[in-house]
Design an enzyme around this catalytic site. Structure first.
Site, PDB file in Angstrom:
ATOM      1  N   GLU A  76      23.347  25.503  10.953  1.00 52.52           N
ATOM      2  CA  GLU A  76      24.351  24.445  11.064  1.00 52.52           C
ATOM      3  C   GLU A  76      25.318  24.518   9.912  1.00 52.52           C
ATOM      4  OE1 GLU A  76      23.637  22.608   8.057  1.00 52.52           O
ATOM      5  OE2 GLU A  76      21.959  23.968   8.481  1.00 52.52           O
ATOM      6  N   GLU A 114      23.200  27.246   7.312  1.00 49.47           N
ATOM      7  CA  GLU A 114      23.787  28.364   8.072  1.00 49.47           C
ATOM      8  C   GLU A 114      22.734  29.166   8.814  1.00 49.47           C
ATOM      9  OE1 GLU A 114      25.863  31.105   5.570  1.00 49.47           O
ATOM     10  OE2 GLU A 114      27.085  29.574   4.605  1.00 49.47           O
TER      11      GLU A 114
END
Ligand SMILES: Cc1cc2nc3c(=O)[nH]c(=O)nc-3n(C[C@H](O)[C@H](O)[C@H](O)COP(=O)(O)O)c2cc1C
Length: 934
Positions: free
Chosen positions: A759, A902
């Site tokens: 994310e 991420e």
């Protein structure tokens, strides 16, 4: 996540739903479940149904209960079994983890929802809390059994043999998550765990929130392992529940399908019955034959011999009046109708027909319809097994006639067919295709490239005939009906001609392989085609040894077939319903398909591990993961989770306005661009481990330009400030969850065998902390972290923001979607969907950091068995992540103080997960290798 980078992970394990038929456990002694479960608090809300072992755990250093409670199908006699873990050192220890956030999970346990947290004797010495339920095929009984460690329990021998004879009496039952709060914990592999947390909390920066002591960590991990170990190795084989099968995308054998009909599918793909080839059907009948036909519904007999050959000077063989019965079939200019418009027949009768209220035109009779549907079902793209046999002219003619009867925009018939037989031309085309194949291979993530290397993607040199199908976008002049607004309709029309050709070829027993590895302009030049033509298809045609039942790409594991029910919408997009069905809710449908780990496969995994040439339990936590993969996939050994894809959901947060981070909001969009450009850490890690990076804009404030690799799924440009109102509406939260579900579906159907969460969203650790506080019961101060590295003042403000938001909304953990809407982020909601979607497709999902942990808490509250699919990739430096993992009972595979998000932590864990599955495939057993056991 960007913001604060957090990460963390843990993994789920076998579940303990009431349905779990663990009765046949190999592991012997059964102890009062309560003993083991005691420490646990009642599970909170909906999550209660799942094993929540992690909570209410004894503090580090405290004695841990030694047995594992396993919900068992009731009357099932517990057979004395062989010690699950051969290791003599094994000392079953139920290890309820200590909640990192202090009392965290404890308070929130839902009232009245006591969650017996059992521990199952595992092959290791430590017991592990297991969050997920094991799918028992037999009827589950809500009676938890506590099984002692085999080592201690004494002779539990014959378990294995006895099991088969003691099948569970009850039929499998669908897990009723909330209703069955069974928890299973098991002994974990001895000592294997320690090395996994080398850094330990001590290594955390001083300013970091408190982290559980090493001892606790280990416990947590073990807990996870135990859960899986709890699955009963010796569970007798039983038929999987019908609906459970539906969760798979992979086709399952279908009992007799009705012929002549496509079978509506819901979550599962029907297997095409293998039928004999359809005899060639006539396309054109001579006029004299037509007169013999009785009525319009009577179709001509097979007329291979009646079809004229495509030679000049033989007009006699062409139907005398082609337009009488088959007006579209025109083979020669002589056949063209040239009457002027004013010479046309009156259209009065047509108008009359339109007004007619008589019976509708008849369809085909059953046999004819079946023939049509059969050829569609059995058409295949063929690349292997071509034969060199020449194709008779009349056969090829029938095939081309079929192509030429395709529908076309404005009846422009924009196609041309260039039939290539020359070996030299085919060699040239083959070389062109090979070059593009190489370029494509280079563009693939390693995990995919490996697979691609094994694929044959063309049969240019293996087939006697190649056909180039073109589209002339200028044909018919500038006023071609329907092409004015949509010029792409010209090549679409040619594509329809290709489909007709393909079907007709199948009926003739001819295989067709479509090759699209060409630079189109290069091909036009090489073939000397007029420059204004577009090349629509390059087809390799020839007789074949056989037509596979399934697409070759499916057989190779490259892709899966999407069920029909995924793609049929009623009235509006998103209202999925097959004809005759009520529209179904995507979230509810997904949750209904989530199943616990399969007890039989889990049992086989434990058995196999015992036989592998290594000391029992020597792979520690990885043995638990491989057992989980087996239980999840229902296969032992489990599929190697490769290729894998990380889905990075990006969204912005209204709470950014509260000054919770020094990073400006536009960094979210900038980092998305960085991901897509390949310049972020996640890209480097993904390259290293061979995973695909898939970026999903689910709520970024900025408008993002269309870019390869970006899925535009924006629900809204950023959430609202949670301190002043709900971050999202309930509908938005649900829509974002659906984005995650659909992303999971897409990635799994595209052939990925593992999903990773990622994310990106400036300020998202604030939302993560709020979610974790709600679902763990921890105080905001315990779960709010420094994210990207904020100073004390900002941390105090951020903590206060979380506290104020919670006071404002008073979120109810029993309403997980409501909680998400109030205080979550679009990316959190999408991750919830990814987890649920992955679990429903029995695909492992490796969790990244704190935001993934928060999402997993929400997902578990929606569907407890979701944890069957969850593997904690790592543990981040964010304190909230530790609390989340403890609450989830997941043990992280990597603990390196990462705090980036991420998907980076999940990516690092991927090779561990793949390695353990591979070991199950490749490691010899004592028997096969002739190695003496101790
Ligand atoms: C537009 C189009 C292009 C295709 N290009 C290729 C190709 O270059 N190489 C290949 O092996 N298959 C190609 N295929 C075949 C597909 O892989 C195949 O249709 C798909 O896997 C489904 O299998 P089936 O056709 O046997 O049902 C193409 C298919 C279509 C429709």
């Amino acid at each position: 996540m960007t913001e604060p980078g957090t990460a963390g992970a843990g993994q789920a394990a076998a579940e303990a739903t009431p349905e779990v038929a663990d009765a046949q456990q190999t592991e012997p002694p059964v102890v009062a479940a309560e003993d083991a479960a005691q420490p646990e608090e009642p599970a909170a809300g909906p999550a209660a149904g799942v094993a929540e072992l992690p909570e209410a755990q004894p503090a580090a250093g405290q004695p841990v209960p030694e047995a594992v409670a396993v919900p068992v199908t009731e009357p099932t006699p517990v057979q004395p079994a062989e010690p699950a873990a051969p290791s003599e050192n094994v000392t079953p220890v139920a290890v309820p983890e200590e909640s990192a956030a202090g009392e965290t999970g404890a308070e929130e346990t839902a009232a009245g929802a006591p969650v017996p947290q059992a521990l199952v004797a595992a092959p290791a010495e430590e017991a592990v809390p297991v969050p997920t339920a094991v799918e028992a095929e037999g009827a589950p009984q809500p009676h938890p059994l506590v099984v002692q460690d085999p080592q201690q329990a004494g002779p539990a021998e014959p378990a294995a043999e006895a099991l088969p004879t003691a099948p569970l009496p009850q039929p499998s039952v669908h897990p009723e998550p909330q209703a069955h709060p069974d928890t299973v914990a098991q002994a974990a592999p001895e000592q294997a765990v320690q090395p996994l947390a080398p850094a330990g909390p001590q290594t955390l920066p001083a300013e970091q929130a408190p982290v559980p002591a090493p001892a606790e960590e280990t416990t947590a991990h073990l807990g996870t392992a135990a859960a899986i170990a709890g699955a009963h190795p010796e569970t007798p084989e039983q038929p999987a529940p019908a609906d459970a099968a539906a969760a798979d995308v992979a086709p399952a054998p279908q009992p007799e399908q009705p012929l002549g009909r496509f079978v509506p599918v819901d979550g599962q793909v029907p297997t095409t019955p293998h039928l004999a080839p359809t005899p060639p059907q006539p396309l054109v009948l001579p006029a004299d034959r037509l007169q013999d036909l009785q009525g319009p519904q009577e179709q001509p007999e097979p007329v291979a011999a009646t079809v004229p050959a495509p030679r000049e000077g033989e007009p006699a063989v062409v139907p005398a009046a082609p337009d009488a019965e088959h007006p579209d079939v025109v083979q020669h200019a002589d056949d063209l109708r040239t009457r002027a418009a004013d010479q046309e027949e009156s259209t009065a009768d047509v108008a009359e027909a339109e007004r007619s209220t008589g019976p509708a035109a008849p369809g085909y009779d059953d046999a004819e319809r079946e023939a049509v549907l059969k050829v569609m079902r059995e058409r295949r793209d063929i690349r292997n097994g071509f034969r060199g046999d020449p194709i008779p002219h009349e056969v090829l003619l029938r095939v081309l006639e079929a192509a030429h009867t395709a529908p076309s925009v404005g009846h422009s018939q924009p196609w041309d067919f260039v039939v290539i037989r020359s070996a030299e031309t085919r060699r040239t085309m083959h070389e062109l295709a090979m070059r593009q194949r190489e370029a494509y291979a280079k563009s693939l993530p390693k995990g995919r490239a490996k697979q691609f290397k094994e694929l044959k993607i063309e049969a240019i040199l293996d087939t006697p005939v190649n056909i180039v199908v073109t589209a002339d976008p200028t044909r018919g002049g500038r006023h071609t009906l329907g092409r004015h607004t949509q010029p792409q309709m010209a090549p679409y029309s040619s594509a329809l001609a290709v489909e007709n050709l393909w079907l007709a070829a199948r009926a003739e027993g001819l295989g067709v392989g479509w090759v699209s590895f060409f630079d189109e302009r290069e091909m036009v030049r090489s073939l000397g085609l007029p420059e204004h033509l577009e090349v629509v298809a390059y087809l390799c045609v020839g007789y074949v040894d056989e037509f596979p039942d399934e697409p070759e790409l499916m057989q190779a594991g490259w892709s899966k077939r999407r069920p029909l029910s995924w793609v049929v919408h009623e009235e509006t997009y998103g209202r999925r319903a097959l004809p005759g069905e009520e529209p179904h809710d995507l979230l509810a449908e997904t949750v209904a398909q989530i199943r616990p780990l399969d007890a039989k496969a889990l049992g086989e995994a434990w058995e196999r591990q015992k036989r592998m040439t290594k000391p029992a339990g020597a792979l520690g936590m990885l043995e638990i993961i491989s057992a989980q993969l087996s239980g999840l996939s229902r296969q032992c050994p489990p599929p190697i989770p490769e290729p894998a894809a990380v889905a990075i959901f990006a969204g912005d947060h209204g709470v950014h306005a509260q000054g919770v981070t020094p990073w400006p909001q536009e960094v979210t969009a900038q980092m998305v661009a960085n991901f897509l450009g390949g310049g972020a850490v996640c890209n480097a890690f993904a390259n290293q481990v061979g995973a695909e990076v898939c970026v999903v804009d689910v709520g970024v404030v900025a408008d993002l330009p269309a870019t390869p690799g970006l899925l535009p799924r924006k629900i809204r440009g950023g959430t609202s400030d949670m301190t002043t109102g709900p971050a999202m509406t309930r509908e938005e939260a649900k829509a974002a969850i659906e984005v995650g579900i659909e992303t999971a579906r897409d990635l799994v159907a595209a052939g990925n065998k593992a999903l990773l969460t990622g994310e990106m969203g400036i300020a998202n650790t604030t939302a993560s902390a709020a979610l974790i506080s709600v679902f763990t019961g921890a105080d905001p101060a315990e779960v709010t972290g420094r994210g990207t590295g904020i100073n004390d003042e900002t941390l105090a403000r951020k903590t206060d923001v979380v506290r104020r938001a919670l006071e404002f909304h008073q979120p109810d953990p029993a309403d997980p979607v409501g909680v998400l809407a109030a205080i979550g982020g679009f990316e959190h909601a999408a991750m919830v969907g990814l987890l649920l979607g992955g679990a429903s497709l029995r695909t492992p999902v490796i969790l990244d950091g704190v935001s993934a942990g928060a999402a997993a808490l929400v997902a578990r509250a929606i569907a407890p068995e979701v944890l069957a699919a969850c593997i904690a990739g790592h543990r981040s430096a964010e304190p909230g992540h530790v609390a989340a993992l403890n609450k989830l009972g997941l043990r992280p595979l990597v603990d390196l103080d990462l705090r980036l998000g991420e998907g980076t932590g999940a990516l690092l864990a991927l090779p561990l997960v793949q390695s353990t599955a591979r070991a199950m495939h490749e490691v010899a057993t004592f028997d096969s290798a002739g190695v003496t056991e101790k």
